[in-house]
Write a protein that holds these residues in place. Structure first.
Motif, PDB file in Angstrom:
ATOM      1  N   SER A 101      33.923  48.849  31.360  1.00  0.00           N
ATOM      2  CA  SER A 101      34.047  47.403  31.556  1.00  0.00           C
ATOM      3  C   SER A 101      34.901  46.721  30.500  1.00  0.00           C
ATOM      4  O   SER A 101      34.996  45.494  30.505  1.00  0.00           O
ATOM      5  N   SER A 102      35.504  47.477  29.597  1.00  0.00           N
ATOM      6  CA  SER A 102      36.282  46.852  28.538  1.00  0.00           C
ATOM      7  C   SER A 102      37.584  46.285  29.093  1.00  0.00           C
ATOM      8  O   SER A 102      38.180  46.811  30.037  1.00  0.00           O
ATOM      9  N   ALA A 103      38.041  45.185  28.492  1.00  0.00           N
ATOM     10  CA  ALA A 103      39.281  44.543  28.929  1.00  0.00           C
ATOM     11  C   ALA A 103      40.475  45.466  28.713  1.00  0.00           C
ATOM     12  O   ALA A 103      41.360  45.563  29.575  1.00  0.00           O
ATOM     13  N   PHE A 104      40.512  46.155  27.579  1.00  0.00           N
ATOM     14  CA  PHE A 104      41.647  47.029  27.265  1.00  0.00           C
ATOM     15  C   PHE A 104      41.774  48.150  28.295  1.00  0.00           C
ATOM     16  O   PHE A 104      42.850  48.388  28.852  1.00  0.00           O
ATOM     17  N   PHE A 105      40.662  48.827  28.575  1.00  0.00           N
ATOM     18  CA  PHE A 105      40.720  49.940  29.517  1.00  0.00           C
ATOM     19  C   PHE A 105      41.015  49.442  30.930  1.00  0.00           C
ATOM     20  O   PHE A 105      41.799  50.048  31.660  1.00  0.00           O
ATOM     21  N   THR A 106      40.378  48.337  31.333  1.00  0.00           N
ATOM     22  CA  THR A 106      40.574  47.827  32.688  1.00  0.00           C
ATOM     23  C   THR A 106      42.022  47.419  32.913  1.00  0.00           C
ATOM     24  O   THR A 106      42.606  47.712  33.972  1.00  0.00           O
ATOM     25  N   ARG A 107      42.616  46.747  31.951  1.00  0.00           N
ATOM     26  CA  ARG A 107      44.020  46.362  32.087  1.00  0.00           C
ATOM     27  C   ARG A 107      44.916  47.596  32.214  1.00  0.00           C
ATOM     28  O   ARG A 107      45.861  47.607  33.023  1.00  0.00           O
ATOM     29  N   ASP A 138      54.154  32.069  38.335  1.00  0.00           N
ATOM     30  CA  ASP A 138      53.086  32.188  39.335  1.00  0.00           C
ATOM     31  C   ASP A 138      52.749  33.647  39.661  1.00  0.00           C
ATOM     32  O   ASP A 138      51.811  33.909  40.415  1.00  0.00           O
ATOM     33  N   ILE A 139      53.518  34.575  39.125  1.00  0.00           N
ATOM     34  CA  ILE A 139      53.234  35.994  39.358  1.00  0.00           C
ATOM     35  C   ILE A 139      51.931  36.375  38.665  1.00  0.00           C
ATOM     36  O   ILE A 139      51.734  36.056  37.478  1.00  0.00           O
ATOM     37  N   PRO A 140      50.995  37.022  39.346  1.00  0.00           N
ATOM     38  CA  PRO A 140      49.709  37.390  38.722  1.00  0.00           C
ATOM     39  C   PRO A 140      49.918  38.279  37.497  1.00  0.00           C
ATOM     40  O   PRO A 140      50.776  39.164  37.484  1.00  0.00           O
ATOM     41  N   THR A 141      49.123  38.025  36.482  1.00  0.00           N
ATOM     42  CA  THR A 141      49.203  38.789  35.234  1.00  0.00           C
ATOM     43  C   THR A 141      48.084  39.826  35.178  1.00  0.00           C
ATOM     44  O   THR A 141      47.124  39.783  35.974  1.00  0.00           O
ATOM     45  N   LEU A 142      48.200  40.728  34.220  1.00  0.00           N
ATOM     46  CA  LEU A 142      47.145  41.726  34.028  1.00  0.00           C
ATOM     47  C   LEU A 142      45.828  41.063  33.666  1.00  0.00           C
ATOM     48  O   LEU A 142      44.756  41.546  34.050  1.00  0.00           O
ATOM     49  N   GLN A 143      45.888  39.955  32.913  1.00  0.00           N
ATOM     50  CA  GLN A 143      44.661  39.257  32.558  1.00  0.00           C
ATOM     51  C   GLN A 143      43.973  38.694  33.794  1.00  0.00           C
ATOM     52  O   GLN A 143      42.745  38.767  33.932  1.00  0.00           O
ATOM     53  N   GLU A 144      44.763  38.140  34.727  1.00  0.00           N
ATOM     54  CA  GLU A 144      44.188  37.627  35.969  1.00  0.00           C
ATOM     55  C   GLU A 144      43.615  38.769  36.801  1.00  0.00           C
ATOM     56  O   GLU A 144      42.557  38.620  37.438  1.00  0.00           O
ATOM     57  N   GLY A 145      44.306  39.909  36.793  1.00  0.00           N
ATOM     58  CA  GLY A 145      43.773  41.076  37.487  1.00  0.00           C
ATOM     59  C   GLY A 145      42.475  41.555  36.877  1.00  0.00           C
ATOM     60  O   GLY A 145      41.541  41.924  37.599  1.00  0.00           O
ATOM     61  N   TYR A 146      42.398  41.557  35.547  1.00  0.00           N
ATOM     62  CA  TYR A 146      41.170  41.967  34.866  1.00  0.00           C
ATOM     63  C   TYR A 146      40.009  41.032  35.209  1.00  0.00           C
ATOM     64  O   TYR A 146      38.885  41.481  35.472  1.00  0.00           O
ATOM     65  N   GLU A 147      40.272  39.718  35.214  1.00  0.00           N
ATOM     66  CA  GLU A 147      39.213  38.757  35.518  1.00  0.00           C
ATOM     67  C   GLU A 147      38.699  38.928  36.950  1.00  0.00           C
ATOM     68  O   GLU A 147      37.489  38.873  37.198  1.00  0.00           O
ATOM     69  N   LEU A 148      39.618  39.124  37.898  1.00  0.00           N
ATOM     70  CA  LEU A 148      39.205  39.366  39.285  1.00  0.00           C
ATOM     71  C   LEU A 148      38.403  40.655  39.388  1.00  0.00           C
ATOM     72  O   LEU A 148      37.360  40.704  40.052  1.00  0.00           O
ATOM     73  N   PHE A 149      38.891  41.692  38.732  1.00  0.00           N
ATOM     74  CA  PHE A 149      38.238  43.005  38.803  1.00  0.00           C
ATOM     75  C   PHE A 149      36.841  42.961  38.208  1.00  0.00           C
ATOM     76  O   PHE A 149      35.879  43.463  38.811  1.00  0.00           O
ATOM     77  N   SER A 150      36.700  42.365  37.036  1.00  0.00           N
ATOM     78  CA  SER A 150      35.407  42.365  36.347  1.00  0.00           C
ATOM     79  C   SER A 150      34.411  41.398  36.978  1.00  0.00           C
ATOM     80  O   SER A 150      33.198  41.649  36.941  1.00  0.00           O
ATOM     81  N   ASN A 151      34.899  40.301  37.570  1.00  0.00           N
ATOM     82  CA  ASN A 151      33.985  39.295  38.126  1.00  0.00           C
ATOM     83  C   ASN A 151      33.595  39.559  39.574  1.00  0.00           C
ATOM     84  O   ASN A 151      32.458  39.262  39.971  1.00  0.00           O
ATOM     85  N   ASP A 152      34.528  40.101  40.369  1.00  0.00           N
ATOM     86  CA  ASP A 152      34.296  40.185  41.815  1.00  0.00           C
ATOM     87  C   ASP A 152      34.301  41.596  42.396  1.00  0.00           C
ATOM     88  O   ASP A 152      33.905  41.780  43.542  1.00  0.00           O
ATOM     89  N   ILE A 153      34.784  42.581  41.646  1.00  0.00           N
ATOM     90  CA  ILE A 153      34.978  43.902  42.250  1.00  0.00           C
ATOM     91  C   ILE A 153      34.027  44.953  41.683  1.00  0.00           C
ATOM     92  O   ILE A 153      33.297  45.604  42.429  1.00  0.00           O
ATOM     93  N   ILE A 154      34.018  45.137  40.368  1.00  0.00           N
ATOM     94  CA  ILE A 154      33.229  46.218  39.772  1.00  0.00           C
ATOM     95  C   ILE A 154      31.841  45.731  39.369  1.00  0.00           C
ATOM     96  O   ILE A 154      31.661  44.580  38.951  1.00  0.00           O
TER      97      ILE A 154
END
Length: 298
Positions: A101-107, A138-154
């Motif tokens: 669940s770490s931000a570094f690994f998830t990114r 407006d291009i999605p960033t890795l941080q936005e991907g991490y937030e989506l992944f950690s909040n809604d997916i995993i």
């Protein structure tokens, strides 16, 4: 001759009995029914028009509780470090769970697997492989991907009492949900295994340098023992594919009609109950509101 001011009676009787309340609702039955129908329709629309999401779960056991833990325990015990084995096992388990669940690994996981176009497919042109945005910002960033992944997916659930861990992925494609669950465990194993091999190599290099500097027999023997320990740790890491987590049950895709959300019955019931609540609230507020407005005009 001036007209005498009208006396307004503010002591109008309000029937708060059940029968009285039912009379109020009956008086505004049409509006009440409109609220119920509208709210229920919204619930039905959400239940049948929203994109279904599927959940896949893999069951894993931290290796510190299994093969790796037994190996480390026997190795450290034989070297006279028996008091360290439990701390070693706990640290290995904590490190593995933190990596999931770490931000570094998830990114890094998102970047290595090119998941941003998958997560934000509504603004991704797969045919031309470009983002459908007007501004580069407006291009999605890795941080936005991490937030989506950690909040809604995993979702990582540590069962605790038996040492097992559930890693679940929720996504609109059942196959993708299963792949994400299996791939992230494999990725954690690979990353932590590579890290262990790298750490062992650096330690061996340092110990060899120290060994070349000393002539004391006892110190040389101690360094030989430490080097042997690091070699065994590196060897174990190299041959263990499931280095940090043993997969007890890999994730499999859900059936296409077995989605996790939305719960259609629940959504419709919520819509119906909200309609009743709003209809009753309107019915009881309508008369007092109308009376206040009428009196303010006098």
């Amino acid at each position: 001759m001036e007209e005498a001011p009208r006396n307004i009676d503010h002591t109008e009787y309000v029937d708060i009995s059940v029968v009285g309340r039912l009379r109020v609702i009956r008086k505004h039955a049409i509006l009440f029914a409109m609220f119920v129908c509208l709210s229920t329709s919204l619930g039905v629309a959400y239940a049948f028009l929203s994109t279904p999401k599927y959940k896949s779960t893999t069951l894993i056991s931290p290796s510190s509780d299994g093969a790796q833990g037994n190996y480390v325990t026997s190795l450290l015990g034989g070297l006279g470090f028996g008091g360290m084995n439990m701390r070693q096992a706990r640290n290995s388990r904590a490190m593995g769970l933190a990596a999931l669940s770490s931000a570094f690994f998830t990114r890094a996981f998102i970047e290595e697997n090119n998941l941003l176009p998958v997560f934000f497919s509504d603004i991704w042109d797969a045919e031309n492989e470009e983002w459908l945005v007007d501004e580069p910002g407006d291009i999605p960033t890795l941080q936005e991907g991490y937030e989506l992944f950690s909040n809604d997916i995993i979702l990582v659930e540590d069962q605790g009492f038996n040492g097992l861990v559930n890693v679940s992925m929720t996504w609109k494609d059942p196959q993708m949900a299963a792949d994400l669950a299996n791939n992230i465990v494999a990725s954690v194993n690979a990353r932590l295994r590579d890290q262990a091999i790298g750490d062992a190599d650096l330690t061996i290099q340092y110990l060899n340098e120290e060994l070349a500097k000393t002539t004391a027999i006892e110190l040389q023997q101690s360094l030989y023992n430490l080097i042997q320990t690091e070699i065994e740790k590196r060897t174990f890491a190299q041959v263990q594919k499931e280095y940090s987590f043993n997969v007890i049950s890999p994730a499999t895709p859900s059936d296409i009609d077995k989605w996790e959300s939305p719960n259609r019955v629940f959504s419709i019931c919520v819509g119906f109950m909200m309609g009743i609540f709003l209809g009753v609230l309107f019915a009881f507020l309508f008369e007092p509101t109308k009376r206040v407005l009428r009196e303010s005009e006098l």
